[in-house]
Design an enzyme around this catalytic site. Structure first.
Site, PDB file in Angstrom:
ATOM      1  N   ASP A  14       0.802  -1.230   0.000  1.00  0.00           N
ATOM      2  CA  ASP A  14       0.000   0.000   0.000  1.00  0.00           C
ATOM      3  C   ASP A  14       0.832   1.276   0.000  1.00  0.00           C
ATOM      4  OD1 ASP A  14      -2.271  -1.690   0.250  1.00  0.00           O
ATOM      5  OD2 ASP A  14      -1.848  -1.828   2.388  1.00  0.00           O
ATOM      6  N   LYS A  17       2.651   1.537  -5.207  1.00  0.00           N
ATOM      7  CA  LYS A  17       3.302   0.895  -6.362  1.00  0.00           C
ATOM      8  C   LYS A  17       2.488   1.099  -7.622  1.00  0.00           C
ATOM      9  CE  LYS A  17       3.143  -3.146  -4.446  1.00  0.00           C
ATOM     10  NZ  LYS A  17       2.821  -2.771  -3.084  1.00  0.00           N
ATOM     11  N   GLY A  43      -4.176  -4.921  -3.873  1.00  0.00           N
ATOM     12  CA  GLY A  43      -5.146  -3.988  -4.440  1.00  0.00           C
ATOM     13  C   GLY A  43      -4.405  -2.743  -4.877  1.00  0.00           C
ATOM     14  N   HIS A  44      -4.341  -2.505  -6.164  1.00  0.00           N
ATOM     15  CA  HIS A  44      -3.641  -1.323  -6.667  1.00  0.00           C
ATOM     16  C   HIS A  44      -4.652  -0.252  -7.070  1.00  0.00           C
ATOM     17  CE1 HIS A  44       0.297  -3.608  -7.781  1.00  0.00           C
ATOM     18  NE2 HIS A  44       0.076  -3.515  -6.487  1.00  0.00           N
ATOM     19  N   GLN A 177       2.235  -6.472  -2.561  1.00  0.00           N
ATOM     20  CA  GLN A 177       2.600  -6.453  -1.139  1.00  0.00           C
ATOM     21  C   GLN A 177       3.909  -5.674  -0.923  1.00  0.00           C
ATOM     22  OE1 GLN A 177       1.678  -9.972  -2.322  1.00  0.00           O
ATOM     23  NE2 GLN A 177      -0.306  -9.045  -2.131  1.00  0.00           N
TER      24      GLN A 177
HETATM   25  P1  IMP Z   1      -2.322 -12.831   2.505  1.00  0.00           P
HETATM   26  O1  IMP Z   1      -1.341 -12.267   1.558  1.00  0.00           O
HETATM   27  O2  IMP Z   1      -3.760 -12.608   2.097  1.00  0.00           O
HETATM   28  O3  IMP Z   1      -2.022 -14.263   2.840  1.00  0.00           O
HETATM   29  O4  IMP Z   1      -2.155 -12.022   3.872  1.00  0.00           O
HETATM   30  C1  IMP Z   1      -0.966 -12.053   4.627  1.00  0.00           C
HETATM   31  C2  IMP Z   1      -0.648 -10.681   5.203  1.00  0.00           C
HETATM   32  O5  IMP Z   1      -0.306  -9.801   4.155  1.00  0.00           O
HETATM   33  C3  IMP Z   1      -1.822 -10.009   5.942  1.00  0.00           C
HETATM   34  O6  IMP Z   1      -1.289  -9.223   6.993  1.00  0.00           O
HETATM   35  C4  IMP Z   1      -2.427  -9.110   4.868  1.00  0.00           C
HETATM   36  O7  IMP Z   1      -3.140  -8.038   5.419  1.00  0.00           O
HETATM   37  C5  IMP Z   1      -1.163  -8.648   4.172  1.00  0.00           C
HETATM   38  N1  IMP Z   1      -1.382  -8.256   2.777  1.00  0.00           N
HETATM   39  C6  IMP Z   1      -1.585  -9.061   1.714  1.00  0.00           C
HETATM   40  N2  IMP Z   1      -1.722  -8.335   0.592  1.00  0.00           N
HETATM   41  C7  IMP Z   1      -1.573  -7.054   0.944  1.00  0.00           C
HETATM   42  C8  IMP Z   1      -1.560  -5.831   0.204  1.00  0.00           C
HETATM   43  O8  IMP Z   1      -1.701  -5.777  -1.022  1.00  0.00           O
HETATM   44  N3  IMP Z   1      -1.387  -4.694   0.933  1.00  0.00           N
HETATM   45  C9  IMP Z   1      -1.189  -4.715   2.262  1.00  0.00           C
HETATM   46  N4  IMP Z   1      -1.173  -5.833   2.993  1.00  0.00           N
HETATM   47  C10 IMP Z   1      -1.365  -6.994   2.337  1.00  0.00           C
HETATM   48 MG    MG Z   2      -2.493  -2.147  -2.012  1.00  0.00          MG
END
Ligand code: IMP
Ligand code: MG
Length: 335
Positions: A14, A17, A43-44, A177
């Site tokens: 977040d 990117k 989520g972009h 991420q």
């Molecule tokens: P997962 O990727 O859904 O398995 O989640 C694992 C961890 O990564 C959790 O703390 C999510 O909130 C975090 N996370 C996954 N994708 C994102 C992202 O795009 N932005 C921020 N945090 C993320």
């Molecule tokens: Mg994001």
């Protein structure tokens, strides 16, 4: 010739990117934009021609008619993929013949999503099936995109694409991420299941010598979504979250906030070989009227935006990143 520019989030996702990818894809002449890790947990948020788009799978190249590939380092949810194509088309973005999926990309199934929704709460996953899909990939029981009939028209072989097809390739690799969530270098188990690093980009069949620049993206303060305690006590952190509108683009959850941590930033810069850096949302601290970082485990406060930027710039210089490779960007501004 094959060149590669990589975008890496240096914190917990977040950081903007999507915005940097959108900017670079518009400015430079890339032949390909590649999403290199993650699934629809990402989520972009992208503003294109005055319209707001939230993409989860499809890289930013599509907005400019550049070949956009979901790479083998990703996991793909076909339902979300088709929803996203429909959303883009509805918003006036032409996708036909522009979007591809590496044939060895693994697929997120309904069983993965159900499992993640039930069991992901412990570390606070996005519940999108990401972890279970990667587990099955490594357990050698997963399903590749090449075995899903509906995805056939989109499949691509990355070896052919990078090396066999004629012509120069200029690839922009867009990560999901962030380094603080990386499976190996993040705060395990509060991590995602993929490689959110420059190395993660290379895992998509790209040779190391192709790397030309690495764009690190960081927020001027930190945010984290997930179940560990992250936000310190203090009203200022809620204010930052409110003014910064810190809610997840995928799940709508409120993000915890903290000051930017210099030690983790340095680690991320070094381990990813960052050459250029964008700090996003600098207007938020300006609106809050408070500037600070955590350095050597202590909070260091600054009287103004300028003194904080000078402090950060000096540190970056010591890491070999000069002033002209550093961008401080406001939320609404395109860099
Ligand atoms: P997962 O990727 O859904 O398995 O989640 C694992 C961890 O990564 C959790 O703390 C999510 O909130 C975090 N996370 C996954 N994708 C994102 C992202 O795009 N932005 C921020 N945090 C993320
Ligand atoms: Mg994001």
């Amino acid at each position: 010739m094959l060149t590669l520019d990589v975008i890496v989030d240096l914190q917990y996702g977040d950081c903007g990117k999507g915005k940097v990818a959108h900017y670079l894809a518009n400015k430079h002449s890339y032949t390909h934009v590649l999403r290199y890790n993650g699934g629809c947990n990402a989520g972009h948020t992208i503003f294109h021609k005055g319209k707001k788009f939230i993409t989860h799978h499809i890289p930013a190249g599509v907005f400019f008619g550049i070949k956009s590939i979901i790479g083998s380092g990703c996991v793909l949810d076909p339902d979300q993929f088709f929803r996203e194509i429909a959303m883009l088309e509805k918003g006036g973005v032409r996708t036909k013949g522009k979007i591809f999926i590496a044939k060895n990309t693994h697929v997120i199934t309904d069983a993965h999503k159900n499992e993640d929704k039930q069991k992901g709460g412990k570390i606070g996953t996005t519940g999108r099936g990401n972890g279970p899909a990667y587990r099955d990939k490594y357990g050698r029981t997963g399903l590749r995109a090449e075995h899903v009939k509906a995805l056939k028209p989109y499949l691509i072989d990355l070896y052919d694409e990078w090396f066999e097809v004629k012509g120069n390739k200029h690839v922009l690799a867009e990560g999901a991420q962030g380094f603080g969530l990386d499976i190996d270098w993040g705060d395990y188990p509060f991590v995602t299941s993929s490689h959110c690093t420059t190395a993660g980009a290379l895992l998509n069949g790209l040779p190391a010598h192709a790397v030309r620049s690495v764009w690190g993206v960081a927020k001027i303060y930190e945010t984290y979504v997930g179940s560990k305690k992250f936000q310190p006590v203090g009203a200022v952190f809620d204010t930052i979250g409110d003014i910064g509108e810190e809610f997840g683009a995928t799940t709508g959850r409120r993000r915890q906030t903290n000051w930017m941590n210099m030690a983790s930033l340095e680690r991320a810069i070094r381990m990813n070989g960052v050459t250029h850096i964008v700090f996003s949302k600098t207007d938020v601290l300006r609106d809050v009227g408070a500037w600070a970082v955590i350095d050597d485990k202590k909070v260091v406060e600054f009287k103004s935006e300028k003194t904080m930027q000078d402090f950060v710039l000096k540190r970056l210089r010591s890491l070999g990143i000069s002033r002209n490779k550093v961008y401080f960007s406001d939320s609404k501004e395109t860099i």
